[in-house]
Design a protein around this motif. Structure first.
Motif, PDB file in Angstrom:
ATOM      1  N   GLY A 118      72.422 157.577  57.111  1.00  0.00           N
ATOM      2  CA  GLY A 118      72.995 158.322  58.306  1.00  0.00           C
ATOM      3  C   GLY A 118      72.020 159.705  59.060  1.00  0.00           C
ATOM      4  O   GLY A 118      72.732 160.481  60.208  1.00  0.00           O
ATOM      5  N   GLY A 119      71.177 160.321  58.496  1.00  0.00           N
ATOM      6  CA  GLY A 119      70.760 161.591  59.011  1.00  0.00           C
ATOM      7  C   GLY A 119      71.297 162.684  57.663  1.00  0.00           C
ATOM      8  O   GLY A 119      72.387 162.647  57.150  1.00  0.00           O
ATOM      9  N   ALA A 120      69.953 163.992  57.701  1.00  0.00           N
ATOM     10  CA  ALA A 120      70.365 165.547  56.940  1.00  0.00           C
ATOM     11  C   ALA A 120      70.778 166.264  57.860  1.00  0.00           C
ATOM     12  O   ALA A 120      70.380 167.174  57.404  1.00  0.00           O
ATOM     13  CB  ALA A 120      69.217 165.119  55.832  1.00  0.00           C
ATOM     14  N   GLY A 121      70.193 165.816  59.047  1.00  0.00           N
ATOM     15  CA  GLY A 121      70.135 167.324  60.304  1.00  0.00           C
ATOM     16  C   GLY A 121      68.844 167.978  60.058  1.00  0.00           C
ATOM     17  O   GLY A 121      68.500 168.943  61.188  1.00  0.00           O
ATOM     18  N   PHE A 122      67.361 167.744  59.743  1.00  0.00           N
ATOM     19  CA  PHE A 122      66.332 167.839  59.003  1.00  0.00           C
ATOM     20  C   PHE A 122      65.535 167.125  60.796  1.00  0.00           C
ATOM     21  O   PHE A 122      65.269 168.538  62.357  1.00  0.00           O
ATOM     22  CB  PHE A 122      66.120 167.078  58.265  1.00  0.00           C
ATOM     23  CG  PHE A 122      66.478 167.879  57.188  1.00  0.00           C
ATOM     24  CD1 PHE A 122      67.026 169.211  57.077  1.00  0.00           C
ATOM     25  CD2 PHE A 122      66.641 166.928  55.732  1.00  0.00           C
ATOM     26  CE1 PHE A 122      67.361 169.176  55.668  1.00  0.00           C
ATOM     27  CE2 PHE A 122      66.983 167.115  54.675  1.00  0.00           C
ATOM     28  CZ  PHE A 122      67.577 168.144  54.327  1.00  0.00           C
TER      29      PHE A 122
END
Length: 879
Positions: free
Chosen positions: A750-754
């Protein structure tokens, strides 16, 4: 052909989602005079003198590329708010603290006014005392209630070690208050017979987000009296709650707030953080509440001497004849040996468990040659040890019995170790915030401290030791987390519904993405709507859907085959690369070979051995674009951000000779593939751009490959990530873009914002990447610029000059300052049009879920494993 990097353990779209963060520690009250007995510091040498001795001799002195001197600072006093009870103030004075620092008094004022507050000041600035004083005062007020528990407080720490250390500190401070303050630790190590007492009688409970998620909230009826009286929630080291782990904790806190409201309480949140950019905004996103910021550090500070240290070149040659520097691991072991011989109390922070073990063993061997009595005063400290082993090491360090410790970030925020003289940092830890937190571990009361960053042979570390302004003239990073990530939000909605049926009024608490997820959870038959609320429909525990910190499943137990003795654990996500059949495994200085890995029972059977080699896993990776959320022209090329699917499989492992790193052979493995749906930034170039950059078809693959290697290495300078948080792929012709493409993606479902942060800082990020490659003195590429020590195809092909020209042409078309994807105008929140009804696997724990993987060529083969900790560092190259 594809050239790719994949962080170990970042797969399994249907496994529980979790992430263990990098963590840091702050002692309770080192601001005036600690009541703890310390050794005499009057005769201690200054940090400058220690550095001069450390750099003695022309050879070592040349390794220091820069020395930064931070002058001492005077403190500013204030007075405690008059509402604080006199008994508490007397207890504080008994600890030798007559007056608070100004920031401590401000925090107490806001807490007493019922305002949530975050204190973001430096290491050893007394943050713990700032929140403890109002908390203890409230607990004394509550002790006068008929049941003796009219007010309670909850303390959350990222690690068990920090909670245990804070428990000791609270007991010392609150000792004069008698039984009116009853602190207790409630975590996985708490004996079952003690847990009922904690629920019924403790009024200050110290735990961690994991236990809150799995133990307290699902059993809230048994905690009803505690939750009903909950006045304060303390969140220590809140800057560590970032990425996927931070997003999980944000939703756990929303579940806590919902249950408290049901029981009639509305606790005030008191947060403590290392110095960070925009701490109030990060705290707001974490708690979902408005938070006031106190960031003006009024505590005194001793002198800090900070040296940047680059190991020398060796006579060895790496792949393609590239020059090879001495490993940071070997260099750190030498420095730790020298400091221990001087009697300088030191912690060496290392990014990998294996590296910590190696530094400890090498230091002990070298000390034994000089003085056998000193060898026993150095040890390793890392995750995966049994609880009793960790506690014994913490006590030994606390008492001064240990002079030196090689530790992973498990100790960065573990116990009060502020009495150290020096800190060695083996490789850039990934963020400036973490760098300063580790450096702040050293410094005796009224004394200075020495910090040394030992550069690894990779693009980012090499860049930093030759560009000190990037460390000392730039602010620390903003904390990145995304509570709306559906892979995070979905399981917490299920857990919340299992705790209490979810109503329409509850949905706003969990964020704007909740409304879109509810129909998906119903369709997946996880929730069912009855009347006005959604109910959990399964027999199993809903809280088990979200493994907020592990590695996508149950940890793998490492068991000695002949005796059945449990040696420790390895996170599930790293098991394929760390304890596959035939892997070399280090534990407490001893070497083992993995005889068998049983994924069904989560057990790795090992046997004692002393092979003359180490092992490095290889994997294959493929990537496909699922959706493009944002697309911006960069000249004729494009810069994109969106969702991708990564498929990875560990296929073999290499055996490398300990001394030289020479490859002795490759052994095939039969392990299942794992998939990861995540977020990525990618850029494409056109034929015209290739022509302008003089990139012919013969060097296209090597140019893209080299740019990808270096850009992965440089991203941690621009996003609050570590290299093991991200992966990458480069493809001369990708089937989804139909153009030459380089991908860099989050190693978390889902992604982590990086990746989104990379998108918004792309011009600065890629410009620094180009400079790092172009300024390296090597001829055709080396580990300091474009080579990856884990490249599955032997760093072939790579083309250094082509990468510089290609990045230069790409940057010529970049948007101007202030445009989207121009220069750091995004918050890296990781939003986007995504959906998920189940959780997925995750990468990483304690900075030990290993780095980017490797790059592949025709077979897209990559290597995984910790970046630089897989070879005995005495003389050999990192791998």
């Amino acid at each position: 052909m594809a050239f790719n990097h994949l962080p170990a353990g970042a797969h399994d779209a249907l496994g529980p989602l979790s992430f263990q963060p990098v963590t840091h520690s702050v002692p309770m009250a080192e601001n005036h005079r600690s009541g703890r007995t310390r050794t005499d510091t009057a005769s201690r040498p200054s940090p400058g003198t220690i550095l001069d001795r450390l750099a003695g001799g022309q050879d070592r002195a040349a390794r220091i590329t820069h020395t930064e001197h931070l002058p001492p600072r005077e403190g500013r006093h204030a007075v405690w708010p008059h509402e604080i009870r006199e008994e508490v103030l007397a207890a504080v004075r008994e600890r030798g603290i007559e007056h608070p620092w100004a920031h401590q008094a401000r925090v107490a004022e806001h807490a007493l006014d019922g305002e949530s507050v975050v204190v973001a000041t430096g290491t050893a600035s007394g943050k713990s005392l700032a929140y403890l004083v109002p908390v203890l005062s409230a607990l004394l007020d509550g002790a006068e209630a008929p049941n003796g528990r009219g007010a309670t407080a909850l303390y959350l720490a990222p690690t068990k070690a920090l909670a245990a250390d804070q428990h000791r500190a609270v007991k010392e401070l609150a000792g004069p208050l008698g039984t009116k303050v009853r602190p207790a630790v409630y975590d996985g190590d708490t004996p079952v017979e003690e847990r009922e007492w904690v629920r019924q009688y403790a009024n200050y409970v110290l735990t961690n987000p994991d236990m809150l998620h799995r133990g307290v909230l699902p059993s809230h009826p048994r905690w009803s009296s505690f939750l009903r009286a909950l006045r304060y929630v303390v969140i220590d080291e809140c800057h560590t709650y970032r990425g996927v782990f931070g997003s999980h904790v944000a939703q756990v806190l929303r579940r806590l707030r919902r249950l408290c409201a049901r029981y009639g309480s509305s606790p005030v949140f008191l947060l403590a953080s290392a110095t960070a950019a925009e701490p109030a905004e990060a705290a707001r996103r974490l708690t979902g509440l408005p938070v006031i910021e106190v960031a003006d550090d009024a505590s005194p500070r001793g002198e800090l001497v900070f040296a940047l240290w680059e190991p020398p070149l060796t006579d060895l040659q790496g792949e393609k004849g590239a020059p090879v520097r001495r490993t940071a691991t070997a260099e750190t072991a030498d420095l730790l040996t020298s400091l221990t011989l001087q009697g300088v109390r030191t912690v060496a922070f290392v990014r990998s468990r294996r590296g910590a073990e190696l530094i400890s063993v090498i230091t002990q061997e070298r000390l034994a040659e000089k003085d056998r009595s000193l060898a026993g005063r150095v040890a390793a400290y890392r995750g995966g040890y049994l609880p009793e082993e960790r506690r014994a090491l913490e006590r030994a360090l606390h008492s001064g019995e240990l002079l030196g410790l090689a530790a992973t970030t498990a100790l960065e925020l573990g116990v009060d170790v502020s009495g150290l003289d020096a800190v060695l940092i083996c490789g850039y830890p990934g963020t400036r915030a973490s760098l300063w937190q580790q450096a702040g571990r050293a410094g005796r009361t009224g004394q200075g401290a020495l910090a040394v960053l030992v550069a690894r042979d990779d693009p980012l570390d090499t860049f930093l030791v030759h560009h000190p302004e990037a460390l000392f003239d730039r602010p620390v990073e903003s904390t990145v987390l995304d509570p709306d990530n559906p892979y995070v939000l979905a399981p917490h909605l299920c857990a919340a519904a299992a705790e209490l049926p979810l109503t329409d009024e509850d949905l706003a608490l969990f964020g704007p993405a909740t409304g879109d997820l509810m129909p998906q959870l119903e369709a997946a038959q996880l929730l069912r709507r009855r009347a006005r609320a959604w109910h959990w429909t399964r027999r199993e525990r809903a809280a088990d859907l979200a493994d907020i910190r592990g590695a996508g499943g149950r940890p793998v137990q490492v068991v000695e085959a002949d005796t059945g003795r449990l040696l420790g654990t390895v996170d599930a996500g790293a098991a394929h690369t760390a304890v596959h059949e035939g892997a070399v495994h280090l534990h407490r200085g001893l070497t083992y070979l993995v005889r068998e890995l049983d994924l069904e029972t989560s057990v790795a059977l090992v046997e004692r051995a002393d092979p003359p080699y180490t092992t490095v896993a290889r994997d294959t990776t493929a990537i496909s674009v699922l959706s493009t959320d944002t697309e911006i022209p960069w000249g004729d090329g494009r810069l994109c951000f969106g969702s991708v699917e990564v498929t990875n499989q560990v296929v073999s492992y290499l055996r490398r000779r300990l001394i030289t790193g020479e490859v002795l052979g490759e052994t095939k493995l039969d392990l299942p593939p794992r998939t990861l749906r995540t977020r990525a930034v990618w850029w494409t170039v056109t034929e015209d751009q290739l022509d302008a950059a003089r990139i012919t078809p013969e060097i296209l693959g090597g140019s893209l490959h080299a740019a990808e290697h270096a850009s992965i290495g440089m991203l941690p300078l621009f996003a609050t990530c570590d290299r093991w948080d991200i992966g990458g792929v480069s493809v001369p012709l990708h089937p989804d873009t139909l153009l030459p493409t380089v991908f860099v993606y989050d190693g978390h479902p889902g992604g982590a914002g990086f990746a989104e942060r990379a998108f918004h800082t792309a011009r600065e990020w890629l410009r620094a990447t180009r400079e790092a490659i172009g300024s390296c003195e090597c001829e055709a590429g080396c580990p300091s610029c474009i080579q990856s020590p884990k490249c599955g195809n032997g760093n072939e092909p790579l083309h250094k000059r082509g990468a510089v020209r290609l990045l230069g042409e790409l940057l010529r078309g970049a948007p101007t300052e202030g445009d989207a994807a121009g220069a750091g105008d995004g918050d890296g929140a990781g939003a986007g049009d995504r959906s998920a009804a189940t959780t997925a696997g995750d990468a990483g724990a304690e900075a030990e879920a290993d780095a980017e993987g490797g790059a592949g060529d025709r077979s897209a083969t990559t290597t995984a494993g910790e970046d630089g900790a897989e070879t005995d560092p005495r003389t050999g190259p990192e791998s």
